[in-house]
Scaffold this active site. Structure first.
Site, PDB file in Angstrom:
ATOM      1  N   ALA A   1       9.629  -1.148   6.809  1.00 55.32           N
ATOM      2  CA  ALA A   1       9.435  -2.551   6.425  1.00 55.32           C
ATOM      3  C   ALA A   1      10.323  -3.416   7.307  1.00 55.32           C
ATOM      4  CB  ALA A   1       9.799  -2.765   4.962  1.00 55.32           C
ATOM      5  N   LYS A   2      10.097  -4.684   7.297  1.00 56.07           N
ATOM      6  CA  LYS A   2      10.994  -5.627   7.980  1.00 56.07           C
ATOM      7  C   LYS A   2      10.726  -7.004   7.440  1.00 56.07           C
ATOM      8  CE  LYS A   2      14.060  -5.481  11.405  1.00 56.07           C
ATOM      9  NZ  LYS A   2      14.855  -4.309  11.839  1.00 56.07           N
TER      10      LYS A   2
END
Ligand code: NAD
Length: 422
Positions: free
Chosen positions: A113-114
């Protein structure tokens, strides 16, 4: 040999297109069916939130926040929070995808994720940053959690930011140190997390130097970025006998042919907030940094800085991608043609997420590890991943980046098939 037109085409890719270009090269080698490629390439969830904030001067401003969850087949999503004007959907997708491949390559039980906030944190007070962070966590709170998605620090976010994340999340969902990593030690952070990325970069630099016939002691290193990753990398490489001859940060670049006294440079940067004007250094035009002759070049700041044109001018024997995506697809093609080995980001800078995994594990088991154990397990994990990547590159006769993607995609594809495709 790639033509100038081809290099220019590759350099026009957006950040997300560039990651998917690397993905497709590896997926071809794995003969991955089209449906699997689509599933593995696309994020499964993207959240964009509006964050109104009353600034210290009484004015209202509206910021955008993003969280992209790319894949969770191997475990909860994991990835940093970035505060920078460049943060948008495309960059967050690209960096989330990189996290999926990174966690798979080093074989820790996370997906990718980011996210972050489009803002200029240098122009904001600590109070404004705190209020903005808390608003962001309230907005995405239902989508993160110790078993769902665990943020961490990235560009312009720090241990303090992670402390606010934990506090805001815990106020709503109950005491939850495992919701975020990179926390201060006083709040359940792990010993050895602060310098973990730089330590991992150093371990990889040593291993890659050995593999490619470079003697680290006395080797000349050019480093872009002197924040969390760059400064710890400089300190640890200096302790290992390498000569850091050029350093750049957002304010400028400096050079000293004899190598810097890194502890003194760290003290200078801590006092002045920049590396410029360090006694005994010569200023360098930032766009000339990558042309300085060296054995090891380490971009440790932002993405996209080594494109095809820059790559044709570098004078180095080895590139270590300490930043995420510092080399464009065109830059990678030129470095490959020039026979300059490049250790890709998903391997070189994985130390941070590896120790984040140790931190999460410690939080869930409520048992603190000693610093020596963190360092030893980090080193073992990084060396195993490096050895596997080198072996895969050798076996398939491909560059290290393609080999790393082949291994990582293989792990994620296997997990995806086992969970719900067969
Ligand atoms: P940071 O905010 O602590 O430091 C960034 C550094 O880059 C600063 O020294 C800044 O002055 C410098 N910089 C910014 N713009 C620049 C420019 N145009 N030219 C030269 N220098 C410039 O960020 P960080 O945590 O050290 O992250 C650096 C890179 O490493 C990012 O790509 C990040 O995604 C990646 N990374 C970070 C971690 C981590 O644990 N912090 C883990 C993996 C990867």
């Amino acid at each position: 040999m790639a033509t100038a037109n081809e290099i220019a085409r590759l350099d026009k890719f957006s950040a997300y297109e560039a990651v998917n270009f690397m993905f497709d090269r590896a997926a071809d080698l794995l003969n991955l069916p089209e449906a699997e490629r689509v599933i593995l390439k696309r994020p499964f969830r993207e959240v964009k939130v509006e964050l109104p904030l009353k600034m210290d001067n009484g004015e209202w401003r509206v910021f955008n926040g993003y969280r992209v969850q790319h894949d969770n087949s191997r475990g909860p999503c994991k990835g940093g929070l970035r505060y920078h004007p460049s943060v948008d959907e495309d960059e967050s997708r690209a960096l989330a995808s990189l996290m999926t491949w990174k966690t798979a390559l080093v074989d820790i039980p996370f997906g990718g994720a980011k996210g972050g906030i489009t803002c200029e944190p240098q122009a904001m007070s600590s109070d404004e940053k705190q209020k903005l962070t808390r608003a962001f966590i309230r907005a995405i709170g239902d989508f993160i959690g110790p078993q769902q998605d665990i943020p961490a620090p990235d560009v312009n976010t720090s241990q303090q930011t992670m402390a606010w994340v934990m506090d805001e999340y815990s106020a709503r969902y109950g005491y939850s140190p495992a919701v975020v990593t990179g926390k201060p030690v006083h709040l359940g952070g792990s010993f050895g997390r602060e310098d973990a990325t730089g330590r991992g970069v150093t371990t990889i630099t040593k291993a890659a130097s050995r593999a490619f016939g470079i003697t680290l002691r006395g080797a000349r290193v050019v480093l872009q970025g002197f924040g969390n990753v760059g400064s710890h990398t400089a300190r640890l490489l200096h302790e290992s006998g390498a000569k850091i001859i050029a350093v750049a940060d957002a304010h400028g670049a400096i050079f000293n042919a004899d190598g810097f006294d890194i502890p003194a440079l760290l003290a200078h940067a801590a006092i002045n907030g920049k590396v410029n004007e360090f006694p005994g250094s010569q200023p360098v035009a930032p766009d000339k940094l990558f042309e300085i002759e060296c054995e090891i070049l380490i971009p440790a700041a932002l993405g996209g800085v080594i494109n095809g044109e820059v790559a044709s001018r570098v004078k180095t024997k080895l590139v270590i991608e300490a930043a995420n995506a510092p080399v464009t697809a065109g830059g990678a093609a030129v470095l490959e043609e020039r026979g300059i080995p490049t250790v890709p980001d998903i391997l070189a800078n994985a130390g941070g997420v590896v120790v984040s995994y140790f931190e999460w594990t410690q939080n869930l088991t409520e048992f603190r590890w000693k610093e020596d154990r963190v360092h030893a397990e980090l080193e073992e994990t990084m060396l195993r991943a490096f050895g596997e990547t080198l072996q895969a590159a050798d076996k398939r006769k491909v560059d290290l980046r393609t080999a790393a993607y082949v291994l990582a995609i293989g792990h994620v594809a296997a997990a995806t098939r086992l969970r719900w495709m067969q």
